[in-house]
Scaffold this motif. Structure first.
Motif, short mmCIF file in Angstrom:
data_model
loop_
_atom_site.label_atom_id
_atom_site.label_comp_id
_atom_site.label_asym_id
_atom_site.label_seq_id
_atom_site.Cartn_x
_atom_site.Cartn_y
_atom_site.Cartn_z
N VAL A 254 -38.75 -23.86 -46.64
CA VAL A 254 -40.19 -24.12 -46.80
C VAL A 254 -40.52 -25.61 -46.86
N SER A 255 -39.50 -26.47 -46.91
CA SER A 255 -39.78 -27.91 -46.94
C SER A 255 -39.37 -28.53 -45.61
N ALA A 256 -40.08 -29.60 -45.25
CA ALA A 256 -39.76 -30.31 -44.01
C ALA A 256 -38.29 -30.74 -44.02
N GLY A 257 -37.61 -30.57 -42.89
CA GLY A 257 -36.20 -30.97 -42.78
C GLY A 257 -35.23 -29.82 -42.95
N MET A 258 -35.70 -28.69 -43.51
CA MET A 258 -34.78 -27.55 -43.71
C MET A 258 -34.68 -26.74 -42.42
N SER A 259 -33.50 -26.17 -42.18
CA SER A 259 -33.31 -25.48 -40.91
C SER A 259 -32.48 -24.21 -41.06
N ASN A 272 -37.99 -26.84 -39.95
CA ASN A 272 -39.33 -27.04 -40.49
C ASN A 272 -39.68 -28.53 -40.41
N THR A 273 -40.81 -28.86 -39.76
CA THR A 273 -41.21 -30.27 -39.69
C THR A 273 -42.51 -30.52 -40.46
N GLY A 274 -42.88 -29.60 -41.33
CA GLY A 274 -44.05 -29.77 -42.18
C GLY A 274 -45.34 -29.85 -41.37
N GLU A 275 -46.20 -30.80 -41.73
CA GLU A 275 -47.48 -30.91 -41.02
C GLU A 275 -47.34 -31.68 -39.71
N ASN A 276 -46.15 -32.21 -39.45
CA ASN A 276 -45.95 -33.04 -38.27
C ASN A 276 -45.67 -32.24 -37.02
N ILE A 277 -46.44 -32.56 -35.98
CA ILE A 277 -46.15 -31.97 -34.67
C ILE A 277 -45.22 -32.96 -33.98
N ILE A 278 -43.91 -32.66 -33.99
CA ILE A 278 -42.96 -33.57 -33.35
C ILE A 278 -42.79 -33.15 -31.90
N SER A 279 -43.06 -34.07 -31.00
CA SER A 279 -42.91 -33.77 -29.59
C SER A 279 -41.48 -34.16 -29.19
N SER A 280 -40.68 -33.18 -28.86
CA SER A 280 -39.26 -33.43 -28.61
C SER A 280 -39.03 -34.26 -27.35
N GLN A 281 -38.09 -35.19 -27.45
CA GLN A 281 -37.67 -35.96 -26.28
C GLN A 281 -36.43 -35.31 -25.65
#
Ligand code: ADP
Length: 495
Positions: A254-259, A272-281
């Motif tokens: 439930v926390s950002a960074g957990m997988s 989980n990246t939290g509220e961040n929309i990470i656009s993968s490279q």
């Protein structure tokens, strides 16, 4: 007072109904197998009626097993195989065509055209996904083009499109509700993950009439009431969530960074990246983990199409095993350094290759190659693909030191040790193999007020088996380079 929660887990190979008490302990569980059909090379279909009937019978059976009535169930949570595409008549509920399953590759040409037109970037920016037949949009476009009369009926607002969640909700509510949730919508290639709306530009691009689309709701809330004719009482449907997002929650990530990584038919590693929309490279997918009270939590995902399905292939097509579990004892008779190396591209390759047309290959056979080597090659191939995913995740800036795992394949201890060794990662299998069902049940329980916030799931999650790398890193790195070389060799072959 109704006090149970019913979780429906509609997977690719089976449907399950699991009954939980208020503390989310399992009270009863029922499961029915579900066949897949392969009408042409690369095509994968399922009978929608069978999808619904297996779910219906599991629910009836689980209530019977627990000795309770439908009125004792406070709420239902639904979790489902994602992307699988259905089309049915709004007036009658009759489906127009079999369900096109997520693994289906029939729209690969259309996806190649999209790539050739340079549209991958637009798709990734808006949806977090890529031009690949895996997602629903090109499957739906295929249906509208190939099923006689479908396009016209769609334009006349006579049809409903849905993924399995929508279809089950429709069936459960007796055709009253046509809705989906943000996590499932985010897998269609039609949903804008920034605006949280169906995207007009994409609908135009895929030539899909907006009248087909379900309403997109938060992952917890009142989706509808079951038709009382079905189970004898109207039960509120309180959550819907795609299976991989449900497993992320069920694994208490439930926390950002957990997988977590789930090993069922396919394998899906989700961070989980939290509220961040990470656009993968590095060709990972960006997806909605869940949306609650309008607030989105996002995730990065790596998808492998053949994980446990590779073991099924050994069983169903080669006949070298009778049961998936036999691979464990067989693999123990071999070792990672064996010459045999399987690239299980039976339905193309997913992350990070995204090669829908490529076919599988077995390298390095000798006269000694037998069942043990095939079993070890199949299990190792899933571990190597997992390393591909973890590498892409690391290249996108997230280091996974410890991975929580679940799904049918995680019953296999040899596989879990191989996964730890070949990825050089600590592996923790959670106390239940049903993290997916638990995630959906938890959202329903949250809606009912049995829990006050998402973090409460941490009180329920428990570690089960743990595995540490026992293979020297230098050996694991060498074996992984051999895998990479074999994949390059395969992708450059033009057969
Ligand atoms: P899904 O939800 O995708 O239907 P499950 O989580 O139920 O999948 O897992 C079923 C998959 O796990 C099958 O593909 C099967 O081959 C594989 N599987 C089950 N048990 C084992 C085992 N002991 N060893 C290896 N693979 C297994």
């Amino acid at each position: 007072m109704a006090k149970y929660i019913l979780s429906i887990d509609q997977g690719t190979t089976s449907s399950r109904a699991i009954l939980y008490n208020k503390a989310l302990q399992v009270i009863a569980c029922q499961q029915q197998e579900l066949p897949l059909n392969y009408p042409k090379p690369g095509w994968v279909e399922q009978d929608p009626e069978q999808i619904w009937q297996t779910v219906y019978h599991c629910i009836i059976a689980v209530l019977h097993q627990a000795g309770i009535n439908a009125s004792d169930v406070a709420g239902i949570g639904i979790t489902n195989q994602r992307e699988t595409t259905l089309l049915w008549h709004r007036a009658t509920g009759k489906v127009l065509y079999p369900a096109i399953v997520w693994q289906d590759r029939r729209s690969s040409k259309q996806c190649q055209q999209l790539k050739d037109q340079g549209l991958d970037t637009l798709l990734q920016q808006k949806t977090g996904l890529l031009a690949d037949p895996y997602f629903s949009a090109t499957k739906l476009a295929w249906l509208l083009q190939h099923v006689a009369g479908a396009k016209q009926q769609a334009e006349n607002a006579e049809l409903c499109f849905g993924t399995v969640d929508s279809y089950l909700l429709w069936q459960l509510t007796g055709g009253k509700v046509h809705a989906t949730d943000a996590s499932n919508a985010s897998r269609t290639l039609l949903f804008n993950i920034h605006s949280q709306c169906w995207d007009d530009e994409l609908l135009k691009l895929f030539d899909i009439p907006a009248t087909l689309l379900p309403e997109v709701k938060d992952n917890a809330g009142l989706f509808g009431l079951t038709d009382s004719k079905l189970f004898g009482a109207a039960i509120p449907v309180l959550s819907m969530i795609g299976d991989q997002q449900a497993a992320l929650l069920g694994q208490a990530c439930v926390s950002a960074g957990m997988s977590k990584s789930t090993y069922g038919t396919g394998c899906f590693a989700v961070v989980n990246t939290g509220e961040n929309i990470i656009s993968s490279q590095h060709k990972l997918l960006t997806t909605v983990a869940w949306r609650l009270n309008g607030n989105c939590t996002y995730a990065l995902e790596g998808s492998i199409f053949m994980a446990g399905a590779t073991v099924q292939w050994l069983r169903d097509k080669l006949g070298v095993i009778q049961q998936a579990s036999e691979t464990e004892a067989l693999a123990e008779q071999s070792h990672y350094q064996q010459t045999e190396l399987l690239i299980p591209a039976f339905t193309g390759l997913g992350t990070p290759y995204w090669q829908p047309e490529i076919k599988a290959a077995l390298f390095g056979m000798t006269r000694d190659t037998g069942r043990a080597e095939l079993a070890a090659a199949a299990l190792c191939s899933v571990a190597y693909q997992s390393r591909d995913l973890l590498t892409a995740i690391a290249q996108d800036g997230i280091t996974v030191d410890s991975l929580r795992v679940d799904g049918g394949m995680t019953a296999n201890r040899w596989y879990l040790q191989a996964l730890s060794d070949l990825t050089q990662t600590e592996i923790t299998r959670c106390h239940t193999t049903d993290a997916t069902a638990l995630g959906a049940a938890f959202l329903a329980a949250l809606q009912l007020g049995y829990f006050s916030c998402l973090n409460n799931i941490e009180q329920i999650w428990q570690a089960g088996w743990q595995f540490q790398p026992q293979l020297p890193a230098i050996t694991a790195d060498g074996l992984y380079r051999r895998w990479q070389r074999a994949v390059v060799a395969l992708t450059t072959l033009d057969l």
